[in-house]
Design an enzyme around this catalytic site. Structure first.
Site, PDB file in Angstrom:
ATOM      1  N   ASN A   9       0.695  -1.247   0.094  1.00  0.00           N
ATOM      2  CA  ASN A   9       0.017   0.097  -0.042  1.00  0.00           C
ATOM      3  C   ASN A   9       0.929   1.304   0.002  1.00  0.00           C
ATOM      4  OD1 ASN A   9      -1.324   2.339   1.214  1.00  0.00           O
ATOM      5  ND2 ASN A   9      -3.138   1.014   1.829  1.00  0.00           N
ATOM      6  N   ASP A  11      -0.111   4.350  -0.078  1.00  0.00           N
ATOM      7  CA  ASP A  11      -0.814   5.799   0.379  1.00  0.00           C
ATOM      8  C   ASP A  11       0.335   6.773   0.989  1.00  0.00           C
ATOM      9  OD1 ASP A  11      -3.139   4.382  -0.496  1.00  0.00           O
ATOM     10  OD2 ASP A  11      -3.927   4.256   1.646  1.00  0.00           O
ATOM     11  N   HIS A  12       1.037   6.367   1.956  1.00  0.00           N
ATOM     12  CA  HIS A  12       1.666   7.280   2.755  1.00  0.00           C
ATOM     13  C   HIS A  12       3.090   7.790   1.954  1.00  0.00           C
ATOM     14  CE1 HIS A  12      -1.078   6.758   5.796  1.00  0.00           C
ATOM     15  NE2 HIS A  12      -1.211   5.532   5.628  1.00  0.00           N
ATOM     16  N   ARG A  20       3.985  18.665   1.522  1.00  0.00           N
ATOM     17  CA  ARG A  20       4.616  20.043   0.777  1.00  0.00           C
ATOM     18  C   ARG A  20       3.762  20.390  -0.444  1.00  0.00           C
ATOM     19  NH1 ARG A  20       9.670  21.485   2.445  1.00  0.00           N
ATOM     20  NH2 ARG A  20       9.470  21.501   4.863  1.00  0.00           N
ATOM     21  N   HIS A  45      -5.613   3.546  -1.425  1.00  0.00           N
ATOM     22  CA  HIS A  45      -7.010   3.786  -0.932  1.00  0.00           C
ATOM     23  C   HIS A  45      -7.313   5.490  -1.164  1.00  0.00           C
ATOM     24  CE1 HIS A  45      -9.378   4.101   3.004  1.00  0.00           C
ATOM     25  NE2 HIS A  45     -10.313   4.695   1.928  1.00  0.00           N
ATOM     26  N   ARG A  47      -9.342   8.115  -0.755  1.00  0.00           N
ATOM     27  CA  ARG A  47     -10.222   8.587   0.363  1.00  0.00           C
ATOM     28  C   ARG A  47     -11.170   9.646  -0.098  1.00  0.00           C
ATOM     29  NH1 ARG A  47      -8.985   6.455   5.854  1.00  0.00           N
ATOM     30  NH2 ARG A  47     -10.535   7.829   6.558  1.00  0.00           N
ATOM     31  N   ARG A  51      -7.054  12.732   1.189  1.00  0.00           N
ATOM     32  CA  ARG A  51      -5.799  12.998   2.074  1.00  0.00           C
ATOM     33  C   ARG A  51      -4.483  12.455   1.493  1.00  0.00           C
ATOM     34  NH1 ARG A  51      -7.136  10.270   7.483  1.00  0.00           N
ATOM     35  NH2 ARG A  51      -9.388  11.298   7.387  1.00  0.00           N
ATOM     36  N   HIS A  52      -4.447  11.509   1.108  1.00  0.00           N
ATOM     37  CA  HIS A  52      -3.217  10.906   0.505  1.00  0.00           C
ATOM     38  C   HIS A  52      -3.321  10.768  -1.084  1.00  0.00           C
ATOM     39  CE1 HIS A  52      -4.997   7.204   1.843  1.00  0.00           C
ATOM     40  NE2 HIS A  52      -4.632   7.623   2.929  1.00  0.00           N
ATOM     41  N   GLU A  75      -8.792   0.346  -2.709  1.00  0.00           N
ATOM     42  CA  GLU A  75      -9.556   0.411  -1.539  1.00  0.00           C
ATOM     43  C   GLU A  75     -10.285   1.523  -1.466  1.00  0.00           C
ATOM     44  OE1 GLU A  75      -6.765   0.966   1.878  1.00  0.00           O
ATOM     45  OE2 GLU A  75      -6.096  -1.023   1.617  1.00  0.00           O
ATOM     46  N   THR A 105      -6.735   6.850  10.337  1.00  0.00           N
ATOM     47  CA  THR A 105      -6.812   5.829   9.432  1.00  0.00           C
ATOM     48  C   THR A 105      -7.961   4.953   9.277  1.00  0.00           C
ATOM     49  OG1 THR A 105      -5.455   3.825   8.862  1.00  0.00           O
ATOM     50  CG2 THR A 105      -5.490   4.341  10.828  1.00  0.00           C
ATOM     51  N   THR A 106      -8.152   3.792   8.678  1.00  0.00           N
ATOM     52  CA  THR A 106      -9.339   2.929   8.672  1.00  0.00           C
ATOM     53  C   THR A 106      -9.299   2.536  10.062  1.00  0.00           C
ATOM     54  OG1 THR A 106      -8.789   2.382   6.337  1.00  0.00           O
ATOM     55  CG2 THR A 106     -10.479   1.302   7.488  1.00  0.00           C
ATOM     56  N   GLU A 156     -11.046  -9.354   3.797  1.00  0.00           N
ATOM     57  CA  GLU A 156      -9.660  -8.953   4.173  1.00  0.00           C
ATOM     58  C   GLU A 156     -10.043  -8.855   5.633  1.00  0.00           C
ATOM     59  OE1 GLU A 156      -7.170  -6.251   2.203  1.00  0.00           O
ATOM     60  OE2 GLU A 156      -6.376  -5.501   4.040  1.00  0.00           O
ATOM     61  N   HIS A 198      -3.526  -4.410   7.796  1.00  0.00           N
ATOM     62  CA  HIS A 198      -3.813  -3.115   8.695  1.00  0.00           C
ATOM     63  C   HIS A 198      -2.484  -3.179   9.922  1.00  0.00           C
ATOM     64  CE1 HIS A 198      -5.190   0.586  10.522  1.00  0.00           C
ATOM     65  NE2 HIS A 198      -5.791   0.832   9.397  1.00  0.00           N
ATOM     66  N   GLY A 199      -1.948  -2.313  10.168  1.00  0.00           N
ATOM     67  CA  GLY A 199      -1.033  -2.545  11.136  1.00  0.00           C
ATOM     68  C   GLY A 199       0.169  -3.555  11.091  1.00  0.00           C
ATOM     69  N   GLY A 220       1.004  -1.502   4.425  1.00  0.00           N
ATOM     70  CA  GLY A 220       1.372   0.055   3.825  1.00  0.00           C
ATOM     71  C   GLY A 220       2.389   0.756   4.907  1.00  0.00           C
ATOM     72  N   HIS A 221       1.914   1.417   5.856  1.00  0.00           N
ATOM     73  CA  HIS A 221       2.334   2.197   6.975  1.00  0.00           C
ATOM     74  C   HIS A 221       3.579   1.665   7.246  1.00  0.00           C
ATOM     75  CE1 HIS A 221       2.837   4.863  10.277  1.00  0.00           C
ATOM     76  NE2 HIS A 221       2.383   5.613   9.668  1.00  0.00           N
TER      77      HIS A 221
HETATM   78  N1  PXP Z   1      -5.917  -2.907   4.026  1.00  0.00           N
HETATM   79  C1  PXP Z   1      -6.818  -2.021   4.445  1.00  0.00           C
HETATM   80  C2  PXP Z   1      -8.260  -2.412   4.116  1.00  0.00           C
HETATM   81  C3  PXP Z   1      -6.248  -0.612   4.799  1.00  0.00           C
HETATM   82  O1  PXP Z   1      -7.501   0.247   4.736  1.00  0.00           O
HETATM   83  C4  PXP Z   1      -5.156  -0.493   5.032  1.00  0.00           C
HETATM   84  C5  PXP Z   1      -4.969   1.005   5.435  1.00  0.00           C
HETATM   85  O2  PXP Z   1      -5.199   1.680   4.479  1.00  0.00           O
HETATM   86  C6  PXP Z   1      -4.452  -1.427   4.970  1.00  0.00           C
HETATM   87  C7  PXP Z   1      -4.425  -2.655   4.463  1.00  0.00           C
HETATM   88  C8  PXP Z   1      -2.740  -1.213   5.078  1.00  0.00           C
HETATM   89  O3  PXP Z   1      -2.631  -0.866   6.374  1.00  0.00           O
HETATM   90  P1  PXP Z   1      -1.259  -0.359   6.836  1.00  0.00           P
HETATM   91  O4  PXP Z   1      -0.760   0.762   6.435  1.00  0.00           O
HETATM   92  O5  PXP Z   1      -1.472   0.026   8.372  1.00  0.00           O
HETATM   93  O6  PXP Z   1      -0.284  -1.515   6.574  1.00  0.00           O
END
Ligand code: PXP
Length: 252
Positions: A9, A11-12, A20, A45, A47, A51-52, A75, A105-106, A156, A198-199, A220-221
């Protein structure tokens, strides 16, 4: 055990770019590096508040992933706007998520039980367009049954609470991991493909990746953060190695 796919992912990367308001770091460059480093697909994702990831990012990602013949996992909240964008791009998959404007975040899984009557028709529209539909849900048996009855092909499982608990409360982490295992087995039993996300970090991935029913992790993060220190390719390669080791029951 089957090989576990890794969706990265990005996004970040866009979060840092947007801080910036310019064009760097470029999420498309991150996508190219991720794919070259062994990611099996790219997740992003879009959104409601942008935001990203931006609309232009989604356009570009659709091109890059199609050119490479690799899956794009879009997403999205279950809104008319997002469904229309998905139908225009026809990504490999849409992962339906709950979205609240004020959240960082979600925060929780999509409520497939309460939302069934609204979500099921949108699942049908996406599937009719050839998009594989995944529902991001808490590891809860009622949610799994509702996702199945809505027609989703994939669930998921939200593993964020487990990943958070590892460092804070070992007994709670064990309990949450057990719930994830039971949910994964139930979903697979119903014929759903099972993903988790997630996480996830280098620590939490070990137990999660060893759950045999899982087919894909979306991360992702942590990877984007780790990339600051070791580079994106190295972070992804390490994650890939930990996933593969977990699958064969080996640890390093
Ligand atoms: N899966 C889903 C459905 C999510 O919403 C996210 C966060 O956007 C992720 C996976 C990835 O999560 P993380 O960025 O915490 O790894």
């Amino acid at each position: 055990m089957n090989r576990l796919r890794l969706g990265v992912n990005i996004d970040h990367v866009a979060t840092v770019r947007n801080a910036r308001g310019g064009s760097t770091p470029d999420p498309m460059r991150a996508a190219e590096i991720a794919l070259a480093a062994g990611a099996d697909g790219i997740t992003a994702h879009l959104r409601e508040d942008r935001r990203h990831i931006s609309d232009a990012d989604m356009d570009a990602l659709a091109v890059i992933t199609r050119r490479r013949g690799l899956p794009l996992n879009f997403e999205m909240a279950v809104t008319e706007e997002m469904v229309a964008i998905a139908l225009r791009h026809r990504p490999h998959a849409s992962c339906l998520v709950a979205e609240r404007r004020e959240e960082l975040t979600t925060e929780g899984g999509l409520d497939m039980v309460k939302g069934h009557n609204v979500i099921a028709p949108q699942v049908g529209r996406l599937i009719a367009a050839g998009i594989r539909v995944s529902c991001f849900i808490d590891p809860d048996l009622a949610q799994i049954a509702a996702a199945k009855s809505a027609g989703a092909q994939v669930v998921e499982l939200h593993v964020g609470p487990y990943c958070d608990a590892i460092r804070m409360n070992a007994a709670e982490a064990d309990h949450l991991l057990e719930k994830i295992k039971i949910a994964a087995a139930e979903a697979a039993q119903l014929g759903l493909e099972v993903h988790a996300g997630h996480g996830i970090d280098f620590e939490s991935v070990r137990a999660i990746a060893s759950i045999p029913e899982l087919a894909e992790l979306n991360i992702g993060h942590f990877l984007i953060g780790e990339a600051i220190f070791v580079g994106l390719a190295a972070a992804i390669q390490r994650m890939r190695a930990l996933m593969d080791e977990a699958r064969i029951g080996r640890t390093t």
